[in-house]
Scaffold this active site. Sequence first.
Site, short mmCIF file in Angstrom:
data_model
loop_
_atom_site.label_atom_id
_atom_site.label_comp_id
_atom_site.label_asym_id
_atom_site.label_seq_id
_atom_site.Cartn_x
_atom_site.Cartn_y
_atom_site.Cartn_z
CD GLU A 145 -28.83 5.75 34.78
OE1 GLU A 145 -27.77 6.40 34.57
OE2 GLU A 145 -30.24 5.47 35.32
CD GLU A 195 -27.59 8.13 39.33
OE1 GLU A 195 -27.71 9.41 39.22
OE2 GLU A 195 -27.13 7.14 38.34
CG HIS A 206 -34.53 8.31 36.86
ND1 HIS A 206 -34.43 7.07 37.01
CD2 HIS A 206 -34.24 9.15 36.88
CE1 HIS A 206 -33.15 7.43 36.19
NE2 HIS A 206 -32.97 8.62 35.84
CE1 TYR A 225 -24.33 7.02 32.28
CE2 TYR A 225 -24.79 6.64 34.74
CZ TYR A 225 -24.85 6.54 33.27
OH TYR A 225 -26.61 6.68 33.26
CG ASN A 245 -27.53 3.95 38.15
OD1 ASN A 245 -27.95 2.83 37.44
ND2 ASN A 245 -28.55 4.93 38.32
NE ARG A 247 -32.74 1.90 36.79
CZ ARG A 247 -32.42 3.05 36.62
NH1 ARG A 247 -31.94 2.74 35.92
NH2 ARG A 247 -33.05 3.37 37.92
C1 PNW Z 1 -27.04 9.53 35.60
N1 PNW Z 1 -21.29 10.55 37.38
O1 PNW Z 1 -26.92 10.06 36.94
C2 PNW Z 1 -28.84 9.62 35.43
O2 PNW Z 1 -29.57 8.36 36.62
C3 PNW Z 1 -29.05 9.48 33.97
O3 PNW Z 1 -31.16 10.07 34.13
C4 PNW Z 1 -28.88 10.26 33.59
O4 PNW Z 1 -29.19 10.24 32.34
C5 PNW Z 1 -27.79 9.76 33.24
O5 PNW Z 1 -27.04 9.76 33.89
C6 PNW Z 1 -27.30 10.45 32.52
O6 PNW Z 1 -26.73 12.05 32.07
C7 PNW Z 1 -25.94 9.70 36.78
O7 PNW Z 1 -21.42 11.61 37.64
C8 PNW Z 1 -24.50 11.27 36.55
O8 PNW Z 1 -20.99 9.55 37.81
C9 PNW Z 1 -23.48 11.75 36.74
C10 PNW Z 1 -22.66 10.76 37.28
C11 PNW Z 1 -23.50 9.10 37.34
C12 PNW Z 1 -24.37 8.99 37.50
#
Ligand code: PNW
Length: 507
Positions: free
Chosen positions: A396, A189, A144, A331, A329, A99
């Site tokens: 992601e 996002e 993006h 995390y 995405n 991606r």
């Molecule tokens: C991603 N959260 O965004 C972005 O899409 C990427 O470009 C970036 O490099 C990556 O994070 C890592 O930093 C997020 O707080 C940032 O859950 C924060 C969150 C989720 C997605």
Amino acid sequence: MDILTFLGLLSSLIGSGASVQSDYLKFPQGFSIGTASSSYQVEGAWNASDKGVSVWDWFTHEKNEFIIDGSNGDVACDTYHKYKEDVQIMKNIGLKHYRFSLSWTRILPNGFPNKISQDGLQYYKDLIDELRSNGIEPFVTIYHWDHPEFMNRFGSWTNALMVKWFAEYARVVFRELGPRVKFWTTINEPNNYCEQSSGGKSQAPGMDLAFSGSYLCLHNLLKAHARAYHIYNEEFRATQNGKIGIVMPCRHNFPKYENDTEAARIAFEFDCGWAANPIFSKNGDYPAVMKQRIKENSQLEGLPFSRLPEFSPYWINLIRGSSDYFGLNHYTSKMVESVPRKRGTPWYQESGVRVFVNESWPESPTNWLRVVPEGLGGVLRDVKEAYGNPPVYILENGVSSYPGVADYNRIEFLYGYMKSMLLAMNRDGCNVKVYTVWSLLDNFEWDRGYTERFGLIEVDFTHPNRTRTPRLSTGWLKKIIAKGRLIAFNNTELSVNYRAFNMCTGN
Ligand code: PNW
């Protein structure tokens, strides 16, 4: 029951449990594991050929006090020149898709289709062809976060004109690159981005507009997405036959008090639902609880309208259903609790829900990223329940690691999150088709510059060659892809694999 019968029963229970469990850890036929990046974070070549200036070029050059190490993406990983090496690395790991995103100003130097850069287009055609001829499926994100700089001076995404401007850009890329692409993502996002760029100041252009900045930004982003989706549907789908969708950053919410499921539901609506409900719910539009609470807060502020803009029925219909898959995405997760509201006072933080971290969750080198593997399964079940089990593409998921190539924390993270995903799929019926690690390479991490390292591959940003060195996790990932099932990691075995991997890549 005598002791022998008991032990027999116990061992058959454990035995059957173990075999069911290990079936859960299989990746289904056709499941795709890949990695991700984004144009500004990796490409470099910020002024190559006739490329125009993007908002991130401007932000990092003119406002570098907002970037923790004062750095920029002028060179970044130099993938503009080194993409062939990266494709070989991906092929060696056995990754099935990549991606990446397009830089708006590399393709349209003025932002508009009255000037199309042939060099810019050629770069993406070459990258796509290189991926395809090595058996890697390109997943192309149109936007993006790096729109043309001058659009800032028109208010960036708070200006409704962006809807048309984005749609025209999308039409060009469908026409020019569409014959080579089967998987499109319009926008990365929308909610995170709007909160940080219009509502806050950690993302370019850093407008820091309280009041209604993020709401206006997201309103226009959703319209822009829907316009692009319908352009693809009406003008290109019949001949190009691809899939197109959008990607949402959604977290899972654990209620502080077990019976406070309402707090978790409302937190989900204000996070994921804000952008997802208008597209994926049966009735479309923003979540009812958001509309109601923001309106009540606006009234208490004496405003004659809600700070959350309203969609007309025309837009509700156009946006509803405008995605062929649910791009996710993910995390990290949060704890939530309802905050009691007194009559005549505003809802706390608009939502009425306090969001915080559980201090027992392990930390990572990234301060907003606590490691909560069970949250991925949790959010997959949330999405299944809220939106009728759509096909989910995880676009992601990943964590930063400590300096060096021994990224045990990444292996542990990916193992835990993938296990939670596989249980949600194989046990609970969630319809996940794609899993993507963020990121292939260490890269420019926005306001955190080069201080956080999300790459499976280490990049030496002090060396003019931007030397790539695969980390330990690549050996483990290669093994699970080859086996088609998730396997726990073992340090000794891994280092052997890792050496073998490096012998193959010549590192
Ligand atoms: C991603 N959260 O965004 C972005 O899409 C990427 O470009 C970036 O490099 C990556 O994070 C890592 O930093 C997020 O707080 C940032 O859950 C924060 C969150 C989720 C997605």
